[in-house]
Design a protein around this motif. Structure first.
Motif, mmCIF file in Angstrom:
data_model
loop_
_atom_site.group_PDB
_atom_site.id
_atom_site.type_symbol
_atom_site.label_atom_id
_atom_site.label_comp_id
_atom_site.label_asym_id
_atom_site.label_seq_id
_atom_site.Cartn_x
_atom_site.Cartn_y
_atom_site.Cartn_z
ATOM 1 N N VAL A 1 0.837 -1.198 0.000
ATOM 2 C CA VAL A 1 0.000 0.000 0.000
ATOM 3 C C VAL A 1 0.874 1.251 0.000
ATOM 4 O O VAL A 1 0.616 2.222 -0.725
ATOM 5 C CB VAL A 1 -0.952 0.007 1.212
ATOM 6 N N PRO B 1 -0.384 -2.340 -5.752
ATOM 7 C CA PRO B 1 -1.499 -2.304 -4.785
ATOM 8 C C PRO B 1 -1.428 -3.476 -3.799
ATOM 9 O O PRO B 1 -0.964 -4.573 -4.139
ATOM 10 C CB PRO B 1 -2.737 -2.396 -5.671
ATOM 11 N N GLU C 1 -14.456 -3.142 -1.493
ATOM 12 C CA GLU C 1 -13.211 -2.716 -2.149
ATOM 13 C C GLU C 1 -13.230 -1.222 -2.445
ATOM 14 O O GLU C 1 -12.256 -0.506 -2.180
ATOM 15 C CB GLU C 1 -13.019 -3.504 -3.443
ATOM 16 N N THR C 2 -14.347 -0.737 -2.968
ATOM 17 C CA THR C 2 -14.459 0.691 -3.264
ATOM 18 C C THR C 2 -14.389 1.523 -1.985
ATOM 19 O O THR C 2 -13.671 2.534 -1.915
ATOM 20 C CB THR C 2 -15.779 0.979 -3.988
ATOM 21 N N ASN D 1 -10.763 1.544 -0.408
ATOM 22 C CA ASN D 1 -9.832 2.380 -1.166
ATOM 23 C C ASN D 1 -10.042 3.852 -0.873
ATOM 24 O O ASN D 1 -9.092 4.609 -0.669
ATOM 25 C CB ASN D 1 -9.974 2.109 -2.670
ATOM 26 N N ASP D 2 -11.286 4.295 -0.825
ATOM 27 C CA ASP D 2 -11.574 5.695 -0.529
ATOM 28 C C ASP D 2 -11.119 6.062 0.888
ATOM 29 O O ASP D 2 -10.543 7.144 1.116
ATOM 30 C CB ASP D 2 -13.071 5.971 -0.682
ATOM 31 N N ARG E 1 -7.260 6.186 1.116
ATOM 32 C CA ARG E 1 -6.723 7.378 0.438
ATOM 33 C C ARG E 1 -6.756 8.578 1.386
ATOM 34 O O ARG E 1 -5.788 9.335 1.500
ATOM 35 C CB ARG E 1 -7.529 7.675 -0.830
ATOM 36 N N THR F 1 -4.984 2.436 -7.640
ATOM 37 C CA THR F 1 -5.718 1.595 -6.689
ATOM 38 C C THR F 1 -4.783 1.182 -5.571
ATOM 39 O O THR F 1 -3.711 0.613 -5.822
ATOM 40 C CB THR F 1 -6.278 0.347 -7.391
ATOM 41 N N LEU F 2 -5.165 1.484 -4.360
ATOM 42 C CA LEU F 2 -4.330 1.129 -3.217
ATOM 43 C C LEU F 2 -4.511 -0.327 -2.808
ATOM 44 O O LEU F 2 -3.558 -1.001 -2.413
ATOM 45 C CB LEU F 2 -4.645 2.036 -2.026
ATOM 46 N N VAL F 3 -5.741 -0.805 -2.882
ATOM 47 C CA VAL F 3 -6.068 -2.170 -2.444
ATOM 48 C C VAL F 3 -6.899 -2.847 -3.529
ATOM 49 O O VAL F 3 -7.859 -2.263 -4.040
ATOM 50 C CB VAL F 3 -6.862 -2.153 -1.121
ATOM 51 N N SER F 4 -6.509 -4.028 -3.874
ATOM 52 C CA SER F 4 -7.288 -4.820 -4.830
ATOM 53 C C SER F 4 -7.727 -6.117 -4.165
ATOM 54 O O SER F 4 -6.957 -6.743 -3.431
ATOM 55 C CB SER F 4 -6.459 -5.124 -6.088
#
Length: 445
Positions: free
Chosen positions: A139, A149, A176-177, A180-181, A184, A234-237
């Motif tokens: 990350v 990611p 996931e969405t 990530n937000d 961030r 994308t930080l995390v997948s």
């Protein structure tokens, strides 16, 4: 003769016809069987409505067990601040989807991936989230040129329930969405705080030299680049994999339920047929009654085995249903349907038509419940019906056979066979009970 056809006589004739029609209607309405039939229809409709809709009308997933394997070792910033994004995700998951029985999922924190996989194979969890050791480092790679990611591995135990698998897939996509937000925002705040603590940047403009000014400009440029990377990358997948996969041509995961229904009907038809076949014998002696019970058992085993062969040929050969092992299918189907027969025949032989009604009620009440995950049933359905429902054990055996390689069927199969054995013993003990010849529907059970 003309008077007979006089118009004056027409109203009188019509009145007589009306009276006759009213008498017919009154005669019909006075018959008790009509009102008894209406009461039966009302009762039948009410009971079936409760049976078929009572357990499913407000079904909501609550407390589905899930595993969360947290192995993240965290990462330390140059400022000395230590971050563990894996822990942040674990906290977010626990908060967003709940950790109590009345929430959608009930999470259990584990530290070993193999433990989670073994537990899913044993049908303890509907799925697992695996956060690896280097998650935070990946990350934080957003601050470098080679950004990678962080990966969260999601394993869905497909064989346990197609319904829960679909719900879990949708939840993971939204998760996931959201994660990530959230990351961030948190990471941007951490990086901004770290840059402010840099000595060169913290100096006042009057004390800055050309070197410190250049360093500050470079730091600011790096910060802007990092912030840009945070927004663009994308930080995390989340990678989703299914275990104990439901194969194609398996009735969309409903093969265990469908086969169990066939086993129940096989046992019921066998018990009713043998009841009428042996009914004419009217055994009165103990040896005769024991013999009729033995004949019923032998015939039932043959019926159940033949039914398994027919289902195998039609299901696998004609309909192309996926059956892992033909021999094991016939064996398990015969054992399940024969266990059902032992329970049903005791009721049918002992109660006659009332026994048939009771067996059908068990079927109608059990059918909706075995089609749903346990966690979607109401508390009343779990306690009063699901806990003892024979159909439930048949579905568990067949589910394990179809999707879990038969590794967890000992407990449900033992429950079925034990219940069948108890009914068999009670049937043989009934030979010592006196039976009136007029009550031919009893047959000594």
């Amino acid at each position: 003769m003309g008077e007979l056809h006089s118009p004056r006589l027409q109203p009188k004739k019509e009145n007589m016809e009306r009276v006759e029609m009213m008498e017919i209607i009154a005669g019909i309405l006075k018959q008790k069987i009509l009102w008894i039939g209406l009461a039966v229809v009302i009762l039948f409709a009410s009971v079936l409505t409760i049976a078929l809709l009572g357990s499913t009308i407000n079904a909501e997933l609550k407390g589905a067990p899930m595993a969360l394997v947290l192995q993240d070792e965290g990462v330390a910033l140059q400022s000395g601040v230590e971050l563990n994004f894996g822990q942040k995700i674990a906290d977010s998951v626990m908060t967003s989807t709940g950790s109590q029985d009345n929430s959608v999922f009930k999470w259990t924190i584990l530290t070993d991936k193999n433990e989670a996989m073994d537990a899913m194979n044993n049908q303890k969890y509907y799925g697992a989230l695996i956060i690896p050791k280097d998650f935070s480092k990946k990350v934080m790679s957003v601050t470098s040129a080679n950004q990678t990611p962080g990966e969260v591995e999601v394993y869905i135990n497909n064989g346990m329930s197609q319904t829960v698998a679909n719900i879990l897939t949708q939840v993971v996509e939204k998760m996931e969405t959201g994660i990530n937000d959230k990351l961030r925002t948190q990471l941007a705040a951490q990086l901004a705080s770290a840059i402010k603590q840099t000595p060169e940047i913290g100096q006042s403009p009057s004390k800055q030299t050309s070197q410190t000014a250049s360093a500050q400009a470079a730091a600011m440029q790096a910060q802007r680049q990092i912030m840009q990377n945070l927004q663009q990358n994308t930080l995390v997948s989340f990678t989703i994999d299914k275990v104990n996969v439901i194969p194609g041509h398996s009735a969309n995961g409903n093969a265990p339920v469908s086969v169990t229904m066939l086993a129940w009907m096989t046992g019921l038809i066998s018990s009713i047929l043998l009841f009428f076949v042996i009914k004419k014998v009217e055994p009165t002696k103990k040896t005769e009654k024991a013999l009729t019970i033995g004949i019923q058992i032998v015939c039932a085993i043959a019926f159940c085995f033949i039914a398994s062969l027919v289902i195998l040929i039609v299901g696998n050969g004609l309909l192309k249903m996926t059956i892992p092992n033909s021999f094991e299918f016939c064996l398990y189907f015969t054992l399940i349907s024969f266990s059902f027969f032992l329970m049903q025949s005791m009721l049918v032989n002992g109660l006659g038509a009332q026994g048939i009604v009771l067996v059908m009620l068990v079927f109608f009440f059990g059918l909706p419940m075995i089609s749903l995950p346990y966690e979607m049933l109401s508390s009343a359905s779990k306690f009063w019906l699901y806990s003892w429902m024979p159909l439930r054990f048949g579905v568990e055996v067949m589910r394990d056979f179809f999707y879990f390689a038969g590794t967890n069927m000992i407990k449900p199969m033992t429950s079925l066979l034990s219940a069948g054995a108890i009914c068999l013993v009670l049937s043989f003990l009934s030979v010592f009970m006196p039976v009136k010849k007029s009550k031919t529907s009893s047959l000594g059970f």
